[in-house]
Design a protein around this motif. Structure first.
Motif, PDB file in Angstrom:
ATOM      1  N   VAL A   1       3.626   4.588  10.581  1.00  0.00           N
ATOM      2  CA  VAL A   1       3.114   3.145  10.766  1.00  0.00           C
ATOM      3  C   VAL A   1       1.833   3.694  11.674  1.00  0.00           C
ATOM      4  O   VAL A   1       1.646   4.287  12.867  1.00  0.00           O
ATOM      5  CB  VAL A   1       3.877   1.889  11.651  1.00  0.00           C
ATOM      6  CG1 VAL A   1       3.036   0.772  12.064  1.00  0.00           C
ATOM      7  CG2 VAL A   1       4.595   1.713  10.936  1.00  0.00           C
ATOM      8  N   ASP A   2       0.492   3.186  11.417  1.00  0.00           N
ATOM      9  CA  ASP A   2      -0.405   3.938  11.246  1.00  0.00           C
ATOM     10  C   ASP A   2      -1.172   5.278  11.487  1.00  0.00           C
ATOM     11  O   ASP A   2      -0.994   5.763  12.814  1.00  0.00           O
ATOM     12  CB  ASP A   2      -0.917   2.545  12.785  1.00  0.00           C
ATOM     13  CG  ASP A   2      -1.778   1.842  12.539  1.00  0.00           C
ATOM     14  OD1 ASP A   2      -1.858   1.778  11.014  1.00  0.00           O
ATOM     15  OD2 ASP A   2      -1.723   0.853  12.662  1.00  0.00           O
ATOM     16  N   GLN A   3       0.180   6.679  11.250  1.00  0.00           N
ATOM     17  CA  GLN A   3       0.045   7.808  10.871  1.00  0.00           C
ATOM     18  C   GLN A   3       1.120   7.989  12.178  1.00  0.00           C
ATOM     19  O   GLN A   3       1.178   9.095  12.359  1.00  0.00           O
ATOM     20  CB  GLN A   3      -1.364   8.085  11.169  1.00  0.00           C
ATOM     21  CG  GLN A   3      -2.085   7.993  10.041  1.00  0.00           C
ATOM     22  CD  GLN A   3      -3.224   8.957  10.296  1.00  0.00           C
ATOM     23  OE1 GLN A   3      -3.332  10.325   9.999  1.00  0.00           O
ATOM     24  NE2 GLN A   3      -3.781   8.752   9.181  1.00  0.00           N
ATOM     25  N   VAL A   4       2.212   7.611  12.807  1.00  0.00           N
ATOM     26  CA  VAL A   4       2.727   8.008  13.715  1.00  0.00           C
ATOM     27  C   VAL A   4       4.199   7.232  12.901  1.00  0.00           C
ATOM     28  O   VAL A   4       4.547   6.389  12.420  1.00  0.00           O
ATOM     29  CB  VAL A   4       3.567   6.875  14.956  1.00  0.00           C
ATOM     30  CG1 VAL A   4       4.240   7.299  15.550  1.00  0.00           C
ATOM     31  CG2 VAL A   4       1.946   7.221  15.535  1.00  0.00           C
ATOM     32  N   ILE A   5       5.157   8.401  12.752  1.00  0.00           N
ATOM     33  CA  ILE A   5       6.239   8.685  12.219  1.00  0.00           C
ATOM     34  C   ILE A   5       7.615   7.164  12.943  1.00  0.00           C
ATOM     35  O   ILE A   5       7.523   7.549  14.335  1.00  0.00           O
ATOM     36  CB  ILE A   5       7.234   9.331  12.341  1.00  0.00           C
ATOM     37  CG1 ILE A   5       6.764  10.999  11.107  1.00  0.00           C
ATOM     38  CG2 ILE A   5       8.561   9.974  11.755  1.00  0.00           C
ATOM     39  CD1 ILE A   5       7.179  10.869   9.997  1.00  0.00           C
ATOM     40  N   CYS A   6       7.971   6.379  12.412  1.00  0.00           N
ATOM     41  CA  CYS A   6       8.373   5.574  12.808  1.00  0.00           C
ATOM     42  C   CYS A   6      10.557   5.720  11.980  1.00  0.00           C
ATOM     43  O   CYS A   6      10.307   5.556  10.722  1.00  0.00           O
ATOM     44  CB  CYS A   6       8.519   4.073  12.434  1.00  0.00           C
ATOM     45  SG  CYS A   6       6.826   3.729  12.939  1.00  0.00           S
ATOM     46  N   ASN A   7      11.501   5.743  12.741  1.00  0.00           N
ATOM     47  CA  ASN A   7      12.711   6.400  12.203  1.00  0.00           C
ATOM     48  C   ASN A   7      13.430   5.290  12.036  1.00  0.00           C
ATOM     49  O   ASN A   7      14.436   5.283  10.832  1.00  0.00           O
ATOM     50  CB  ASN A   7      12.819   7.395  12.631  1.00  0.00           C
ATOM     51  CG  ASN A   7      12.452   9.211  12.118  1.00  0.00           C
ATOM     52  OD1 ASN A   7      12.321   9.176  10.980  1.00  0.00           O
ATOM     53  ND2 ASN A   7      12.107  10.013  12.655  1.00  0.00           N
ATOM     54  N   ARG A   8      13.504   4.417  13.048  1.00  0.00           N
ATOM     55  CA  ARG A   8      13.622   3.099  13.220  1.00  0.00           C
ATOM     56  C   ARG A   8      13.260   1.732  12.533  1.00  0.00           C
ATOM     57  O   ARG A   8      12.480   1.477  12.228  1.00  0.00           O
ATOM     58  CB  ARG A   8      14.877   3.061  14.649  1.00  0.00           C
ATOM     59  CG  ARG A   8      15.634   3.315  15.169  1.00  0.00           C
ATOM     60  CD  ARG A   8      16.052   3.347  16.784  1.00  0.00           C
ATOM     61  NE  ARG A   8      14.571   2.717  17.588  1.00  0.00           N
ATOM     62  CZ  ARG A   8      13.797   3.299  17.554  1.00  0.00           C
ATOM     63  NH1 ARG A   8      14.790   4.742  18.391  1.00  0.00           N
ATOM     64  NH2 ARG A   8      13.370   3.240  18.643  1.00  0.00           N
ATOM     65  N   ALA A   9      14.504   1.694  11.505  1.00  0.00           N
ATOM     66  CA  ALA A   9      14.558   0.446  10.448  1.00  0.00           C
ATOM     67  C   ALA A   9      13.527  -0.645  11.196  1.00  0.00           C
ATOM     68  O   ALA A   9      13.099  -1.667  10.620  1.00  0.00           O
ATOM     69  CB  ALA A   9      15.676  -0.275   9.919  1.00  0.00           C
ATOM     70  N   THR A  10      13.828  -0.678  12.524  1.00  0.00           N
ATOM     71  CA  THR A  10      13.604  -1.972  13.400  1.00  0.00           C
ATOM     72  C   THR A  10      12.726  -1.524  14.075  1.00  0.00           C
ATOM     73  O   THR A  10      12.206  -2.799  14.691  1.00  0.00           O
ATOM     74  CB  THR A  10      15.361  -2.212  14.811  1.00  0.00           C
ATOM     75  OG1 THR A  10      14.903  -0.748  14.859  1.00  0.00           O
ATOM     76  CG2 THR A  10      16.427  -2.526  13.955  1.00  0.00           C
ATOM     77  N   GLU A  11      11.962  -1.116  13.953  1.00  0.00           N
ATOM     78  CA  GLU A  11      10.851  -0.363  14.091  1.00  0.00           C
ATOM     79  C   GLU A  11       9.878  -1.292  14.033  1.00  0.00           C
ATOM     80  O   GLU A  11       9.933  -1.779  12.528  1.00  0.00           O
ATOM     81  CB  GLU A  11      10.012   0.883  14.188  1.00  0.00           C
ATOM     82  CG  GLU A  11      11.170   1.554  14.972  1.00  0.00           C
ATOM     83  CD  GLU A  11       9.990   3.116  15.448  1.00  0.00           C
ATOM     84  OE1 GLU A  11       9.147   3.258  16.220  1.00  0.00           O
ATOM     85  OE2 GLU A  11      10.559   3.915  15.056  1.00  0.00           O
TER      86      GLU A  11
END
Lengths: 152, 84, 152, 84
Positions: free
Chosen positions: B57-67
């Motif tokens: 998201v905006d070039q930051v890895i989001c590993n949790r589905a709740t992010e």
């Protein structure tokens, strides 16, 4: 100087390396370089072209981040990383990693670690094109396990 | 407007590398975004659920589905990295 | 192709490396190189020149023997070794070792092992020349112990 | 005739890099050769006895003092190798 670059155009490793080494300080006694070329065959048969997709901005930032980390860890002041993206003909250079250092062990370690990263964990998506068509190359489950261990 | 980016084989499944969308106000998380994409394109929805697909998201890895994805300018779906 | 050379004349590592890499086979995806330069300072102060004495015939034969051994051990088909002898100005290249291989780990290992040999066990006698005069450099007793362990 | 070669600091002690000699017929081993050289040049003889000095007879390293030198064309005295 740490310089990292993702290039959509072909590059000449010899010329880049010559320029990099020419700027060395007088105590940089050791220059290590790695050049990776697009191979003409893979596990899946002949390869005429490799297509490397990258995520502009994100891929560059990740490569720079890892390069700075590795350079800092080994106290290597000068590192050059050039990585191709886009369509790459068999035989053409894909990647150049070079390091200058006062000690050869540090320069070797830095280049090897950056290459390990680039070959497995850098944000590229790779498609092999051969006479039989094109196929995306994804990491084997072995790669996957190794990576999860690293991150775990 | 939010840019959705699809890389590697996800681009083939999506049929494009990029979609410009107006996220409905009830889409707040990565999981909700995937479900919403799947409603309009079940094949793509399934592909996005595959193990090893990362979301940035905006070039930051989001590993949790709740992010959270609300307010994002750019959301990227990335299959397992193949390396260079 | 394995090529080893002791050169009394200065050489251009970039040009040698370019020529070496240009002759690669289509499955030689990995090129590793090391260049060592004469440093401008040593543990004993400023260095204006290094004098490397060699034993013509014997030195060449030893370097070739070790290079063939290492190349065989790692299954690396193409190795280039160029080592200067004679008077070498600070900043000038002393040694180039390069390897081409289908696998990068083998190429790295071959270059590193050949360098380890050249830096400690190759038949050269080294004299540093600085503003304060010239001095022969002999291995430290630590080097000596390590070497005797290897041979033991 | 036999060429005696001196490398590194041994060359400085010998005052030359090479001597052409006629080995007397009673000089059969490395140890006898060193002693014979030391008779004519005690400094050089002592330097050749230093720990770490290797001898190569016709370009083959001879690590034992009892190895034969008779008939050799070239005998090299080498201080500890410094590497490149």
């Amino acid at each position: 100087m740490i310089k990292t670059l993702v290039s959509l155009d072909a590059f000449a490793p010899d010329a880049e390396l010559a320029r990099f080494a020419a700027a060395r300080g007088e105590n940089s006694g050791a220059a290590v370089s790695f050049v990776g070329y697009c191979r003409g065959t893979s596990a899946h048969g002949p390869v005429t072209q490799l297509e490397l997709e990258h995520y502009p901005g994100f891929t560059e930032a990740e490569i720079e981040r890892i390069t700075l980390d590795v350079a800092g860890k080994h106290n290597v002041a000068d590192v050059l990383v050039i990585h191709r993206a886009g369509a790459i003909e068999a035989g053409a250079p894909i990647v150049l990693v070079a390091a200058l250092s006062s000690h050869r062990a540090a320069a070797f370690a830095a280049v090897e670690e950056i290459m390990d990263y680039l070959k497995t964990d850098a944000p590229f998506w790779k498609r092999e094109v051969g006479p039989a068509g094109a196929r995306w190359i994804e990491p084997t489950s072995e790669d996957q396990c190794r990576r999860e261990e690293h991150n775990g | 407007m939010t840019r959705l980016l699809f890389f590697g084989r996800l681009r083939d499944v999506a049929g494009c590398s990029e979609r410009l969308v107006d996220l409905p106000s009830n889409i707040g998380t990565v999981a909700e975004l995937r479900a919403w994409i799947g409603e309009g394109d079940p094949n793509l929805g399934a592909a996005l659920e595959t193990r090893g697909v990362h979301v940035a998201v905006d070039q930051v890895i989001c590993n949790r589905a709740t992010e959270a994805v609300r307010g994002a300018g750019e959301i990227a779906f990335m299959p397992p990295l193949s390396g260079g």
